[in-house]
Scaffold this active site. Structure first.
Site: not given
Length: 292
Positions: A62, A125
């Site tokens: 990630d 995000h």
């Protein structure tokens, strides 16, 4: 890869005692329940640490554009020799690239930095409500999913009211919502909303942060002694028994392997309840309504 007996594929991390199950996503794909996060990993250290994580058996990495370390992630993966279809790679679109004018170029930039022609999961995000662009941005991500360059799409740091607004306009339901989550901040409302709408929950900072002395808290320390595991393993096991995907970070190979050895033991209902009782709203990151 192996079959865990329930039709769910898992892969072996480091040794046969530690298998990582996968979580089915609403996109038709699946994601390893354990991954390796590179938040705040310096760019110059990223290739080495990701290489060590891959050697330890991790297959889920990630990253994010704002971390400035996508290049190192891509280099480590390229050098590993692991077939691309055996890996799960997530990256994220940062706030300054939201909107239909900027998001396509930002996505291309992430693919170029990673040296890949697709990512397994692409996330917005932060909602950054001050910009009021996350709904518009989601429609762009839907295009990335349609053309296959993002195998799944999702969000990060979205609260129920952000998701409600998004779902009212979306053609595709987010596959994942990645949120700050640990025993001190459990985000129950967000988790319940996600589960009710088929959105997988992924915890960033699953072990808390430096200002949260989780491991010294009596319930966690006591349970670690009871089960013969480390406090970190106990906290990560608490997450996975709550059907949460976790992406812990470590700079030490031995700790990477330790963090992976969480699938060969279980916590009792009483032990789970003792950890859950630690909730006190201890957010270590920004509040999603304030961070822009």
């Amino acid at each position: 890869m192996i079959d865990d007996g329930a039709g769910v594929l898992a892969h072996v991390v480091d040794d046969p005692a530690a298998t990582v199950p996968t979580v089915s996503l609403n996109s038709g794909r699946s994601i390893p329940q354990l991954g390796f996060g590179v938040f705040r990993v310096p760019p110059e250290d990223t290739e080495r640490l990701v290489s060590e994580a891959l050697e330890a058996g991790y297959r889920h990495i990630d990253t994010a554009a704002i971390y400035r370390n996508e290049v190192g992630v891509g280099r480590a993966i390229a050098a590993s020799g692991i077939p691309r279809d055996e890996l799960f790679v997530t990256t994220k679109l940062f706030n300054d690239a939201q909107g239909e004018q900027r998001a396509p170029a930002a996505f291309e930039g992430s693919l170029d930095a990673l040296g890949m022609d697709y990512v397994d999961l692409y996330l917005i995000h932060w909602p950054a409500p001050q910009f009021d662009l996350y709904v518009e941005t989601w429609r762009v991500l839907e295009q990335f999913a349609a053309d296959g360059r993002a195998r799944s799409i999702g969000v990060s740091n979205f609260l129920p009211h952000h998701l409600e607004r998004l779902l009212a306009r979306a053609d595709v339901v987010p596959a994942v919502n990645q949120i700050e989550m640990h025993p001190i901040l459990q985000q129950q409302a967000a988790a319940e909303f996600c589960h009710a709408h088929g959105i997988a929950v992924e915890a960033w900072s699953p072990l808390g942060a430096g200002q949260l002395p989780l491991f010294g808290l009596p319930p966690i320390a006591r349970i670690a002694e009871e089960v013969g595991r480390t406090p970190a393993q106990v906290v990560l096991r608490w997450h996975v028994q709550r059907d949460t995907i976790v992406i812990p970070k470590s700079s030490a190979p031995e700790r990477m392997r330790e963090n992976a050895r969480i699938f060969d033991f279980s916590l009792t209902a009483e032990q789970m309840a003792a950890i859950t009782a630690l909730e006190r709203g201890g957010r270590t990151g920004f509040h999603p309504d304030e961070w822009h």
